[in-house]
Write a protein that holds these residues in place. Structure first.
Motif, PDB file in Angstrom:
ATOM      1  N   GLY A   1       0.854  -1.181   0.000  1.00  0.00           N
ATOM      2  CA  GLY A   1       0.000   0.000   0.000  1.00  0.00           C
ATOM      3  C   GLY A   1       0.887   1.226   0.000  1.00  0.00           C
ATOM      4  O   GLY A   1       1.989   1.212   0.550  1.00  0.00           O
ATOM      5  N   LEU A   2       0.428   2.294  -0.631  1.00  0.00           N
ATOM      6  CA  LEU A   2       1.213   3.518  -0.709  1.00  0.00           C
ATOM      7  C   LEU A   2       1.703   3.919   0.676  1.00  0.00           C
ATOM      8  O   LEU A   2       0.927   4.025   1.621  1.00  0.00           O
ATOM      9  CB  LEU A   2       0.371   4.645  -1.305  1.00  0.00           C
ATOM     10  N   ALA A   3       2.996   4.111   0.822  1.00  0.00           N
ATOM     11  CA  ALA A   3       3.584   4.425   2.127  1.00  0.00           C
ATOM     12  C   ALA A   3       2.917   5.648   2.731  1.00  0.00           C
ATOM     13  O   ALA A   3       2.659   6.645   2.049  1.00  0.00           O
ATOM     14  CB  ALA A   3       5.088   4.654   1.966  1.00  0.00           C
ATOM     15  N   GLY A   4       2.631   5.550   4.045  1.00  0.00           N
ATOM     16  CA  GLY A   4       2.071   6.691   4.744  1.00  0.00           C
ATOM     17  C   GLY A   4       0.670   6.492   5.270  1.00  0.00           C
ATOM     18  O   GLY A   4       0.021   7.464   5.674  1.00  0.00           O
ATOM     19  N   PHE A   5       0.201   5.235   5.317  1.00  0.00           N
ATOM     20  CA  PHE A   5      -1.139   4.958   5.844  1.00  0.00           C
ATOM     21  C   PHE A   5      -1.046   3.900   6.947  1.00  0.00           C
ATOM     22  O   PHE A   5      -0.118   3.082   6.980  1.00  0.00           O
ATOM     23  CB  PHE A   5      -2.072   4.505   4.727  1.00  0.00           C
ATOM     24  N   TYR A   6      -2.065   3.914   7.829  1.00  0.00           N
ATOM     25  CA  TYR A   6      -2.012   3.091   9.040  1.00  0.00           C
ATOM     26  C   TYR A   6      -3.376   2.442   9.281  1.00  0.00           C
ATOM     27  O   TYR A   6      -4.154   2.888  10.138  1.00  0.00           O
ATOM     28  CB  TYR A   6      -1.575   3.963  10.233  1.00  0.00           C
ATOM     29  N   PRO A   7      -3.696   1.392   8.529  1.00  0.00           N
ATOM     30  CA  PRO A   7      -5.006   0.750   8.662  1.00  0.00           C
ATOM     31  C   PRO A   7      -5.216   0.131  10.044  1.00  0.00           C
ATOM     32  O   PRO A   7      -4.333  -0.545  10.574  1.00  0.00           O
ATOM     33  CB  PRO A   7      -4.977  -0.329   7.572  1.00  0.00           C
ATOM     34  N   HIS A   8      -6.385   0.365  10.596  1.00  0.00           N
ATOM     35  CA  HIS A   8      -6.807  -0.192  11.885  1.00  0.00           C
ATOM     36  C   HIS A   8      -8.150  -0.877  11.703  1.00  0.00           C
ATOM     37  O   HIS A   8      -9.030  -0.345  11.028  1.00  0.00           O
ATOM     38  CB  HIS A   8      -6.978   0.912  12.931  1.00  0.00           C
TER      39      HIS A   8
ATOM     40  N   GLU B   1       2.444   4.252  -8.063  1.00  0.00           N
ATOM     41  CA  GLU B   1       1.877   4.966  -9.210  1.00  0.00           C
ATOM     42  C   GLU B   1       1.963   4.142 -10.481  1.00  0.00           C
ATOM     43  O   GLU B   1       1.099   4.234 -11.362  1.00  0.00           O
ATOM     44  CB  GLU B   1       2.590   6.310  -9.396  1.00  0.00           C
ATOM     45  N   ALA B   2       2.999   3.321 -10.606  1.00  0.00           N
ATOM     46  CA  ALA B   2       3.171   2.515 -11.816  1.00  0.00           C
ATOM     47  C   ALA B   2       2.296   1.273 -11.823  1.00  0.00           C
ATOM     48  O   ALA B   2       2.136   0.637 -12.872  1.00  0.00           O
ATOM     49  CB  ALA B   2       4.638   2.104 -11.955  1.00  0.00           C
ATOM     50  N   ALA B   3       1.723   0.916 -10.692  1.00  0.00           N
ATOM     51  CA  ALA B   3       0.916  -0.301 -10.606  1.00  0.00           C
ATOM     52  C   ALA B   3      -0.403  -0.108 -11.337  1.00  0.00           C
ATOM     53  O   ALA B   3      -0.991   0.973 -11.321  1.00  0.00           O
ATOM     54  CB  ALA B   3       0.653  -0.662  -9.145  1.00  0.00           C
ATOM     55  N   PRO B   4      -0.900  -1.168 -12.010  1.00  0.00           N
ATOM     56  CA  PRO B   4      -2.183  -1.062 -12.695  1.00  0.00           C
ATOM     57  C   PRO B   4      -3.331  -0.965 -11.703  1.00  0.00           C
ATOM     58  O   PRO B   4      -3.201  -1.337 -10.539  1.00  0.00           O
ATOM     59  CB  PRO B   4      -2.258  -2.371 -13.497  1.00  0.00           C
ATOM     60  N   GLY B   5      -4.471  -0.492 -12.184  1.00  0.00           N
ATOM     61  CA  GLY B   5      -5.651  -0.418 -11.345  1.00  0.00           C
ATOM     62  C   GLY B   5      -5.994   0.993 -10.945  1.00  0.00           C
ATOM     63  O   GLY B   5      -5.167   1.907 -11.020  1.00  0.00           O
ATOM     64  N   GLU B   6      -7.238   1.147 -10.491  1.00  0.00           N
ATOM     65  CA  GLU B   6      -7.728   2.465 -10.102  1.00  0.00           C
ATOM     66  C   GLU B   6      -7.960   2.577  -8.597  1.00  0.00           C
ATOM     67  O   GLU B   6      -7.561   3.546  -7.970  1.00  0.00           O
ATOM     68  CB  GLU B   6      -9.038   2.769 -10.854  1.00  0.00           C
ATOM     69  N   ASP B   7      -8.621   1.558  -8.012  1.00  0.00           N
ATOM     70  CA  ASP B   7      -8.922   1.661  -6.587  1.00  0.00           C
ATOM     71  C   ASP B   7      -7.858   0.955  -5.756  1.00  0.00           C
ATOM     72  O   ASP B   7      -6.912   0.361  -6.278  1.00  0.00           O
ATOM     73  CB  ASP B   7     -10.317   1.091  -6.278  1.00  0.00           C
ATOM     74  N   LEU B   8      -8.018   1.046  -4.436  1.00  0.00           N
ATOM     75  CA  LEU B   8      -7.012   0.527  -3.513  1.00  0.00           C
ATOM     76  C   LEU B   8      -6.773  -0.960  -3.708  1.00  0.00           C
ATOM     77  O   LEU B   8      -5.630  -1.426  -3.777  1.00  0.00           O
ATOM     78  CB  LEU B   8      -7.447   0.808  -2.070  1.00  0.00           C
ATOM     79  N   ALA B   9      -7.858  -1.741  -3.796  1.00  0.00           N
ATOM     80  CA  ALA B   9      -7.720  -3.194  -3.916  1.00  0.00           C
ATOM     81  C   ALA B   9      -6.976  -3.577  -5.188  1.00  0.00           C
ATOM     82  O   ALA B   9      -6.115  -4.468  -5.177  1.00  0.00           O
ATOM     83  CB  ALA B   9      -9.094  -3.855  -3.876  1.00  0.00           C
ATOM     84  N   GLU B  10      -7.289  -2.920  -6.296  1.00  0.00           N
ATOM     85  CA  GLU B  10      -6.613  -3.230  -7.554  1.00  0.00           C
ATOM     86  C   GLU B  10      -5.142  -2.852  -7.498  1.00  0.00           C
ATOM     87  O   GLU B  10      -4.277  -3.580  -8.003  1.00  0.00           O
ATOM     88  CB  GLU B  10      -7.299  -2.492  -8.703  1.00  0.00           C
ATOM     89  N   LYS B  11      -4.839  -1.724  -6.909  1.00  0.00           N
ATOM     90  CA  LYS B  11      -3.457  -1.286  -6.793  1.00  0.00           C
ATOM     91  C   LYS B  11      -2.635  -2.257  -5.941  1.00  0.00           C
ATOM     92  O   LYS B  11      -1.502  -2.600  -6.282  1.00  0.00           O
ATOM     93  CB  LYS B  11      -3.397   0.111  -6.189  1.00  0.00           C
ATOM     94  N   ILE B  12      -3.207  -2.678  -4.800  1.00  0.00           N
ATOM     95  CA  ILE B  12      -2.489  -3.592  -3.918  1.00  0.00           C
ATOM     96  C   ILE B  12      -2.167  -4.890  -4.632  1.00  0.00           C
ATOM     97  O   ILE B  12      -1.085  -5.468  -4.459  1.00  0.00           O
ATOM     98  CB  ILE B  12      -3.295  -3.839  -2.625  1.00  0.00           C
ATOM     99  N   ASP B  13      -3.090  -5.356  -5.478  1.00  0.00           N
ATOM    100  CA  ASP B  13      -2.834  -6.579  -6.241  1.00  0.00           C
ATOM    101  C   ASP B  13      -1.710  -6.399  -7.252  1.00  0.00           C
ATOM    102  O   ASP B  13      -1.112  -7.378  -7.707  1.00  0.00           O
ATOM    103  CB  ASP B  13      -4.113  -7.022  -6.969  1.00  0.00           C
ATOM    104  N   GLY B  14      -1.395  -5.151  -7.594  1.00  0.00           N
ATOM    105  CA  GLY B  14      -0.407  -4.890  -8.629  1.00  0.00           C
ATOM    106  C   GLY B  14       0.978  -4.552  -8.126  1.00  0.00           C
ATOM    107  O   GLY B  14       1.877  -4.285  -8.936  1.00  0.00           O
ATOM    108  N   VAL B  15       1.173  -4.532  -6.795  1.00  0.00           N
ATOM    109  CA  VAL B  15       2.500  -4.216  -6.249  1.00  0.00           C
ATOM    110  C   VAL B  15       3.018  -5.422  -5.471  1.00  0.00           C
ATOM    111  O   VAL B  15       2.233  -6.243  -4.984  1.00  0.00           O
ATOM    112  CB  VAL B  15       2.461  -2.975  -5.331  1.00  0.00           C
ATOM    113  N   PRO B  16       4.345  -5.571  -5.351  1.00  0.00           N
ATOM    114  CA  PRO B  16       4.879  -6.696  -4.576  1.00  0.00           C
ATOM    115  C   PRO B  16       4.418  -6.617  -3.120  1.00  0.00           C
ATOM    116  O   PRO B  16       4.488  -5.566  -2.483  1.00  0.00           O
ATOM    117  CB  PRO B  16       6.393  -6.518  -4.683  1.00  0.00           C
ATOM    118  N   GLY B  17       3.913  -7.735  -2.629  1.00  0.00           N
ATOM    119  CA  GLY B  17       3.437  -7.802  -1.258  1.00  0.00           C
ATOM    120  C   GLY B  17       4.284  -8.723  -0.409  1.00  0.00           C
ATOM    121  O   GLY B  17       5.296  -9.270  -0.861  1.00  0.00           O
TER     122      GLY B  17
END
Length: 413
Positions: free
Chosen positions: A176-183, A368-384
């Motif tokens: 996830g884009l650095a700088g967030f803290y999900p609770h 930014e380079a990852a495919p997708g528009e929303d959060l879930a799609e973006k997360i699927d497109g970056v190394p986890g």
């Protein structure tokens, strides 16, 4: 709980005293030298050394490689901060200048960051004892990845040898884009079970299959049939994942083996769903073996796994409020329960509330380079986590320290 704004101001003051460059070097050193579960000797030694230098009473060797450090600072609550230390058996593919120097071993889940955050938070709090009162306990846990670390520490007297916690805090680096803290108040991580299956056949020559009972074919039918369990036997409103992660059979191209072994993993968020799926796994395995004419009934063994992680709702809500005050209202959100699993909750004695949250870490350019528009799609497109390409942005070193400091101060001030 202390006023979130006041805690945020104090946290900023304490973390500003830390040397960000030195902490980043510490993190990069841990990343270069990953160690597998229950083998975290160098990592544990480095953690223990830093905690000792900060003034903590340090106990090493808990459950083999675990570290527990205690700092008593007057009357008040007992707060535990936990970080896990082990790496994964993966060959790193990030190309980082501080990439793993250990062949086939990598910090692909970010536990090197977790240890760094512990070191930074422990130092910041130890250096400002006039600002808080109580007892701080820092727990460096081995073997989260293999699933036995927390239970081993408890078996080694964690709950009786050290001050009993009033509250337990933990966190995990995440994509996830650095700088967030999900609770997430309440259920945040799923239960996990590993299941071993052995199918017994009759081996023989590959040219005479009629004289054998082929366990490979039976295992293939089992794998296929298991795919229907979640899709056809679990209600759509319930969450579950059943994965066949291993299938081992045979030694030669032209030899039909006499047995096949399967390794399954089950993730559930409800006890009844778990029992229903385990019963279905046994039924399918036994049924396919009977249909194939296997000479011996199969073995189905459910191994000790992870319990579900259920955050104390009031505690999680309070910690989230402190983090919002520290980082901004928009940085904290509820991502909901995940199918991932942890043994973190085992560290909390019965009845002790705990809170477990996330620190997102994907570099902005990668996000930014990852495919997708929303959060879930973006997360699927970056190394986890658990990817050989997982490479958290080092910019999260100080913020990750801040989240732990703020959580501790919310109870200790």
């Amino acid at each position: 709980m202390a006023d979130p704004a006041a805690v945020a101001r104090l946290t900023r003051e304490l973390t500003a005293r830390l040397e960000a460059g030195e902490l980043t070097e510490f993190y990069e050193d841990l990343h270069r030298h990953p160690e597998l579960s229950f083998r975290e000797h160098r990592t544990a030694a480095r953690l223990a050394q830093r905690l000792g230098q900060a003034g903590y009473e340090v106990t090493e060797g808990v459950a083999g490689t675990g570290v527990v450090a205690v700092l008593e600072n007057g009357p008040g609550p007992v707060v535990w901060l936990r970080g896990d230390m082990d790496a994964l058996p993966l060959q790193e593919g990030t190309g980082l200048p501080y990439a793993s120097t250990v062949p086939g071993v990598m910090h692909a889940c970010g536990h090197d960051l977790h240890v760094t955050w512990l070191v930074g938070a422990a130092a910041a709090l130890a250096g400002a004892r006039a600002a808080w009162s109580g007892t701080l306990v820092v727990v460096g846990q081995p073997a989260e990845e293999s699933g036995g670390g927390a239970a081993a520490m408890v078996a080694d007297g964690l709950h009786v040898r050290f001050p009993r916690p009033d509250v337990l805090f933990g966190q995990h680096v995440a994509p996830g884009l650095a700088g967030f803290y999900p609770h997430t108040p309440g259920l945040t991580l799923s239960a996990s079970d590993d299941i071993d299956v052995v199918v017994f056949g009759v081996g023989g020559h590959g040219s005479r299959p009629e004289s054998t009972v082929d366990p490979v074919v039976t295992a293939a039918y089992i794998v296929t049939r298991l795919q229907t369990v979640v899709s056809r036997e679990v209600a759509a409103k319930e969450q579950a994942v059943l994965t066949v992660g291993q299938l081992h059979a045979g030694t030669r191209h032209n030899v039909i083996p006499d047995r096949a072994r399967l390794g399954l993993n089950l993730r559930t968020q409800d006890t009844r769903t778990r029992e229903r799926i385990l019963a279905a796994v046994r039924r399918i395995v036994e049924g396919e073996c009977r249909a194939a004419g296997c000479p011996v009934p199969p073995e189905v063994t459910v191994l000790p796994g992870y319990p579900s992680t259920v955050n104390d709702a009031a505690l999680a809500t309070g910690t989230a409020a402190v983090h919002r005050a520290l980082f901004g209202e928009h940085t904290v959100f509820d991502f909901g329960p995940a199918m991932g699993s942890e043994d973190f909750s085992l560290l909390a004695p019965e009845g002790v509330p705990y809170d477990y949250w996330y620190v997102t870490s994907t570099p902005a350019a990668v996000w930014e380079a990852a495919p997708g528009e929303d959060l879930a799609e973006k997360i699927d497109g970056v190394p986890g986590n658990h990817s050989p390409l997982f490479a958290p942005d080092p910019s999260v070193v100080l913020p990750g320290v801040g989240t732990l400091v703020a959580a501790a101060l919310s109870r200790l001030t």
